[in-house]
Design an enzyme around this catalytic site. Structure first.
Site, PDB file in Angstrom:
ATOM      1  N   GLY A  80      74.561  23.068  79.687  1.00  0.00           N
ATOM      2  CA  GLY A  80      75.637  22.359  79.110  1.00  0.00           C
ATOM      3  C   GLY A  80      76.803  22.991  79.390  1.00  0.00           C
ATOM      4  N   LEU A 108      79.586  25.279  79.061  1.00  0.00           N
ATOM      5  CA  LEU A 108      79.236  27.387  79.082  1.00  0.00           C
ATOM      6  C   LEU A 108      78.188  27.191  80.247  1.00  0.00           C
ATOM      7  CD1 LEU A 108      80.609  29.678  78.885  1.00  0.00           C
ATOM      8  CD2 LEU A 108      79.464  29.802  76.570  1.00  0.00           C
ATOM      9  N   ASP A 139      61.126  25.534  73.933  1.00  0.00           N
ATOM     10  CA  ASP A 139      61.347  25.405  72.410  1.00  0.00           C
ATOM     11  C   ASP A 139      61.939  26.343  71.492  1.00  0.00           C
ATOM     12  OD1 ASP A 139      62.577  24.813  70.090  1.00  0.00           O
ATOM     13  OD2 ASP A 139      60.255  23.652  69.329  1.00  0.00           O
ATOM     14  N   ALA A 145      73.082  26.104  71.680  1.00  0.00           N
ATOM     15  CA  ALA A 145      73.596  25.870  70.135  1.00  0.00           C
ATOM     16  C   ALA A 145      73.253  24.539  69.857  1.00  0.00           C
ATOM     17  CB  ALA A 145      75.302  26.926  70.283  1.00  0.00           C
ATOM     18  N   THR A 171      76.127  21.677  68.327  1.00  0.00           N
ATOM     19  CA  THR A 171      77.500  22.091  68.113  1.00  0.00           C
ATOM     20  C   THR A 171      78.288  21.217  67.400  1.00  0.00           C
ATOM     21  OG1 THR A 171      77.596  21.249  70.193  1.00  0.00           O
ATOM     22  CG2 THR A 171      77.691  24.104  70.039  1.00  0.00           C
ATOM     23  N   TYR A 227      77.306  24.607  59.867  1.00  0.00           N
ATOM     24  CA  TYR A 227      77.693  24.745  60.958  1.00  0.00           C
ATOM     25  C   TYR A 227      78.187  26.117  60.779  1.00  0.00           C
ATOM     26  CZ  TYR A 227      79.636  25.714  65.915  1.00  0.00           C
ATOM     27  OH  TYR A 227      79.840  26.099  67.187  1.00  0.00           O
ATOM     28  N   LYS A 286      75.572  29.990  62.461  1.00  0.00           N
ATOM     29  CA  LYS A 286      76.491  30.293  63.294  1.00  0.00           C
ATOM     30  C   LYS A 286      76.383  31.795  63.162  1.00  0.00           C
ATOM     31  CE  LYS A 286      77.475  29.748  67.223  1.00  0.00           C
ATOM     32  NZ  LYS A 286      76.964  29.471  67.840  1.00  0.00           N
ATOM     33  N   TRP A 325      87.408  26.372  71.270  1.00  0.00           N
ATOM     34  CA  TRP A 325      88.153  25.232  71.340  1.00  0.00           C
ATOM     35  C   TRP A 325      88.246  24.673  72.675  1.00  0.00           C
ATOM     36  CZ3 TRP A 325      93.322  24.307  69.054  1.00  0.00           C
ATOM     37  CH2 TRP A 325      93.572  24.721  67.434  1.00  0.00           C
TER      38      TRP A 325
END
Length: 302
Positions: free
Chosen positions: A10, A12, A48, A72, A74, A137, A141, A162
């Site tokens: 991803g 990040l 997994d 995550a 998202t 969501y 989280k 963001w």
């Protein structure tokens, strides 16, 4: 130091891997203990993490000193119609990683979100403010945060918002793509938050990693804007003449034609813990965006 990064494909996770490989970022060099770190990138094909046994086996096999858990679910709107998947990825997987890290004696750096807050008020939320998520969501989280606290003793929980970066899709790239296809874009103008560069966020995660400054952190770009403001700045910096029309969240949801999650009207975050520990070097959001836009231009993406 040995660092295992989940969600490594991803935006990040990839940025973390790049900074560890290069020894730093535009904000400066890595901490000395990370200059020769061993990096273990992990993504969905490797294990997994919603399966407790697989998560435990992964951590046991690699025996990391620290795990940075970026993986995550998202899709904020998708979570409304698929809450089981959101729960498994955003709550069970962090629980499993927390249990595995505790067994291995590893630190856990867990990424969370501004959407754990209800969005009321006008000031930025601090780490001491009580969460009250308004969406599936955000709720999943928050539960992931609670599991990390319950099952691991060496934890950092880092909330951000963001997020955009050079590896993968994000709001900035979506707006630039749409502006090349359309003369006008409609963007909500009543949700306030902090645009965050993956470069800056990764830099701070890596600053925290070798320390024992455990706890809850907020880490976002400095300064607050709306999605409309953000889009206008993207267009200005990219030299685009696309017309940007503001719209309310209610009007946007009414036109969506599908379930849309409730989003906080104000999800700006305050960086109290960063300032009190490793320091807040997060750049003003316009400054960080300018670096991103210039990089996109050099790469021929704009």
């Amino acid at each position: 130091m040995k660092i295992l990064i989940t969600g490594a494909a991803g935006q990040l996770g990839k940025e973390l891997c790049v900074q560890l490989e290069q020894g730093g970022s535009a904000l400066g060099p890595l901490p000395e203990r990370l200059q020769s770190a061993t990096v273990i990138p992990v993504d969905i094909a490797d294990a997994d993490l919603t399966d407790r046994r697989q998560a435990a086996a992964l951590v046991r096999r690699h025996a990391p000193d620290a795990v940075i858990h970026c993986a995550a679910y998202t899709n904020v709107d998708g979570a409304e119609t698929d809450p089981d998947t959101a729960f498994a990825v955003n709550a069970l997987a962090p629980r499993n990683m927390a249990m595995a890290c505790e067994e291995a004696g590893a630190k856990l750096i867990h990424l969370s979100t501004d959407y754990v807050f209800n969005g009321t008020g006008t000031r930025p939320f601090t780490e001491g403010d009580l969460p009250a998520p308004q969406s599936v969501y955000g709720s999943t989280k928050l539960l992931g945060e609670q599991y990390v606290r319950a099952f691991c003793t060496r934890w950092f929980i880092v909330r951000t918002s963001w997020l955009y970066g050079r590896y993968g899709n994000n709001f900035v790239r979506t707006m630039l793509r749409l502006s090349a296809e359309r003369d006008e874009l409609t963007v909500v103008n009543d949700q306030h938050g902090n645009p965050t560069s993956a470069v800056d966020l990764a830099h701070h995660l890596l600053k925290l990693t070798p320390t024992k400054e455990y706890g809850l952190y907020h880490c976002t770009g400095n300064g607050t804007c709306t999605w409309y403001d953000f889009t206008c700045e993207i267009m200005q910096q990219a030299g685009r003449a696309t017309k940007i029309t503001p719209v309310s969240s209610a009007a946007y949801a009414a036109k969506a034609g599908k379930p849309v999650a409730n989003r906080p009207a104000n999800s700006a975050l305050e960086h109290t813990m960063l300032r009190a520990t490793v320091g807040d070097e997060m750049r003003p959001w316009k400054e960080a965006l300018a670096e991103f836009i210039e990089a996109e231009k050099r790469d021929g993406n704009i």
